[in-house]
Each structure stands twice: as C-alpha cells, then as structure tokens.
Write an enzyme that holds these catalytic residues in place. Structure first.
Site, mmCIF file in Angstrom:
data_model
loop_
_atom_site.group_PDB
_atom_site.id
_atom_site.type_symbol
_atom_site.label_atom_id
_atom_site.label_comp_id
_atom_site.label_asym_id
_atom_site.label_seq_id
_atom_site.Cartn_x
_atom_site.Cartn_y
_atom_site.Cartn_z
ATOM 1 C CG LEU A 209 1.563 -42.484 7.046
ATOM 2 C CD1 LEU A 209 0.805 -43.467 6.908
ATOM 3 C CD2 LEU A 209 2.437 -42.364 8.442
ATOM 4 C CG HIS A 210 7.595 -39.002 3.698
ATOM 5 N ND1 HIS A 210 7.173 -38.249 4.792
ATOM 6 C CD2 HIS A 210 8.863 -38.802 3.735
ATOM 7 C CE1 HIS A 210 8.093 -37.566 5.347
ATOM 8 N NE2 HIS A 210 9.149 -37.764 4.392
ATOM 9 N NE ARG A 211 10.334 -40.065 9.319
ATOM 10 C CZ ARG A 211 11.395 -39.004 8.735
ATOM 11 N NH1 ARG A 211 12.235 -39.519 8.262
ATOM 12 N NH2 ARG A 211 11.096 -37.958 9.190
#
Ligand code: UD1
Length: 366
Positions: A209-211
C-alpha cells in the site's frame, strides 16, 4: 538513429529492461542499428528503489541521470522538464520513448514533444477514469501528445480511438512487465523474511500500500491495516513498505500478523507474489503480475485502469469497503477464488514487437 528511453521510478525500470535487451539483440543482427540513451530522471534514487533494480534486471547504467529526486508534483515535474530540455538542447534523439504513468513519463513527454521529437508511449491508453489519481492525469496528458501508442490490451486501443487517436498510430503489442517476469522467473529467490518466519507456499499474504489515498491519513491507514490484520486467519502478511509510508507506519504498532519490511528487490518480491495465498495491493502493475501468476489479488481501490485483470484475471476491486474485504479474505482462506487466464499477447514477446515497430518507423523516417 538514436532514441531516448526515459525512466525514473521503480515500475519504469521493470518496463524498460526487456526493451533495452531487445534493442541490443536487434543491434547485433541488424544493418540498421538503433542506438539508445537511457535517461534516468532520478525520481526514485534510494539504492533499494533504483540501483538494485538496474543490477537485477540487467539494465545498463543510465547514460544520463537528471538526479531530480523528490518534491511536490509541480516541483518534481518541472525540475525534470528543465533538466531534460537542457539535455535535448545539447543533443536531440530521433524518438523519445516513455513508459507507464509516473511524473517522469509526463515531464519528458511534454519536453520532447515541444522540441519537435517523435514521442512513443509504452502502456498507452490505460484509463481508470479517476481524476484524483495523479497517474490518470499523467496518462491522459501523455497520450494526448504522443505520436505512437504501444498498448497492453484491446481495451486500451478502444480508449485511444475514442479520444481521437488514429488506428495507424496504435500498436497492440502486449505487456513488457510480463516479458520481464518470464525472462527472470527462474531467478526468483526467497527473501530472508521467508526463512525467518518459516513461510511456506500459500500460507502467507503479500501486502503493498503506498497510494496517498490509502496511506496519508493515519486514521484511515490504521483502520485499513487493522482490518487486514484481523481477517487474515492468523497468517503472516509481508508488507515491503515504500519509503513514503514509513513515517506513518512507525506510528502504528498494534499489528499482530503484518510484518513490515524494507522495499524488496524484484526477484525476491516476485518470488513472494508467486507463492502467496493472496496479494493485497493498491498498485496497478502488481495486479497484472498476480493475474499472470494466477495468485488471488485484492485491490484496495475503487477503480482500475487494467480491467482485464478483473474480467479474466485473479484481481477484484475492494475499495475501502470493510465488509467486502472480510468476505473476500474469507473466500480466499477457504480456497474459493476464480482461476485466472493470461491476457492476449502477454507472452514474453512484447519488446520484440515494440522494437520491430520502432525499427520500421525510423527506417522509413516516419
Ligand atoms: C511513484 C509513482 C506511482 C508509482 C510509484 C512506484 C508518480 C506520480 N507516482 O510514486 O505511480 O506507483 O512511484 O513506486 O510518479 N522516496 C524515497 N526514496 C526514493 C523515492 C521516493 O524516500 O527513492 C519517498 C520520498 O519521500 C518521496 C516519496 O517517496 O517524496 C514519493 O516519491 P515519488 O517519486 O514522488 O512518488 P511515489 O509515491 O514513489
């Protein structure tokens, strides 16, 4: 003849690796060599986000590094534009090849086009229809000024035609990320974390997860991780975290099953994806790799620009709906998931097709 190959961020490196290899193959055999300059914008610069990918994916050292590094979107994009323009002032290529949808793609596309250089876009025509994603803006602007479009699906062709691009500008060639996967799959290797936690095939999850929409708000991020943590049937969840998430991650220390680690190398990460019970992600490229490898994939977004990963692949959209997340993880834990098929032309020969087209166009001075 010389072309510029632009790259700047991690997913770009995976996409250019087979194109560069194919150009080298072409140049060994052909009487009409296509010279190239690898231009690294420096958008990703940590050893784990850049150099390691060049080494593992056998990409030659960039001929030029613009060394731009991080900043706001406007700052990063404008710095890349200024530095790339300066480079073009000293030497112009016959073609500029951009890949994907990151800020480096957009910045160099604009500069090349304004300098009168032919512009080719690899992975053109993808549309999520979500204008809150910076990548969607990058895709639309890049495609609106490109001359040559290399697509991963017929759906992307359709999007481009609907936006007024001409049929003879569009080449449905397949997926260069799958070229890379097939070329390197024998080298996929177990990361240290696999041994340390006694992981086995199918008994762990992979999480990325990086958004900004998922990780920047600490309360939402914590809630999302907690939901994943409590619904994973006490299996370990390996989370190689992008540097931009680390600050918030340090504030969340209630997780039982989620093991956070540093960004992984390509070969280690793909080993994990191939053998995982499922992948939970907000990345687009990983949904393609999971589809190819037939690993169940939950996408923590409301939309996708890669509909084939849902239609015939192993991917499903979860958005931020906790009840869906719970239901899908329960299905996966019971071994109930759709079987995925490989999309058309995701066959390892995409870069060959791309180089063939470039060769023809340059030879005919198109
Ligand atoms: C970029 C892409 C995204 C892609 C992702 C893959 C855009 C708009 N986004 O997002 O589509 O999925 O790459 O990884 O181009 N940072 C480091 N070291 C690095 C690089 C970044 O610490 O080597 C940190 C910095 O704090 C930086 C932040 O990460 O400000 C964001 O980096 P940036 O390149 O702006 O965007 P990504 O989130 O990496």
């Amino acid at each position: 003849m010389i072309i510029d190959i632009i790259c700047g961020a991690r997913p770009n490196f995976i996409k250019i690796s087979p194109i560069v290899r194919e150009l080298e193959n072409h140049n060994q055999k052909s009487k009409f060599p296509i010279n190239y300059r690898i231009v690294h914008t420096g958008q990703h610069y940590d050893q784990s986000m850049s150099k390691r990918f060049f080494d593992e994916l056998e990409i030659p050292k960039p001929h030029i590094n613009l060394n731009v590094k991080s900043g706001s979107h406007a700052k990063q994009t404008s710095e890349i534009m200024k530095k790339y323009e300066k480079l073009l002032n000293s030497k112009q290529p016959n073609l500029c090849l951009v890949v994907g949808d990151v800020n480096s793609t957009l910045a160099c596309a604009i500069v090349a086009k304004k300098a009168g250089i032919k512009l080719a876009h690899v992975e053109a025509g993808l549309r999520s229809r979500d204008m809150e994603m910076p990548e969607e803006i990058n895709r639309i602007v890049t495609d609106s000024i490109s001359d040559i479009f290399f697509t991963t699906s017929k759906h992307a062709n359709k999007n481009l035609l609907l936006e007024g691009r001409r049929k003879n500008q569009i080449y449905f060639v397949g997926n260069t990320m799958i070229d890379t996967l097939l070329y390197f799959q024998k080298k996929f290797n177990k990361p240290k974390i696999y041994f340390e936690n006694n992981l086995k095939k199918n008994n762990y999850y992979v999480l990325t997860l990086h958004r900004p929409s998922n990780v920047d708000n600490i309360i939402n991020f914590k809630n999302l991780l907690n939901q994943i943590d409590i619904n994973c049937n006490n299996k370990k969840i390996i989370y190689p975290a992008h540097p931009r998430t680390s600050k918030n991650l340090k504030k969340i220390n209630t997780l039982k099953n989620i093991l956070v680690c540093k960004p992984m190398s390509y070969l280690e990460f793909l080993f994990l994806v191939k053998n995982a019970r499922a992948v939970i992600t907000d990345s687009g490229g990983i949904t393609e790799e999971s589809t190819f490898l037939d690993t169940p994939c939950l996408t923590m977004r409301d939309s996708t620009e890669r509909p084939e990963t849902i239609k015939i692949g192993s991917n499903i959209l979860v958005g931020n709906d906790n009840s869906k997340l719970k239901k899908y993880l329960s299905n996966i834990n019971q071994g109930k998931w759709k079987k995925s098929s490989v999309p058309e032309k995701w066959d390892g020969k995409t870069s060959k097709r791309i180089v063939k087209v470039i060769h023809k166009l340059l030879k005919n001075n198109v």
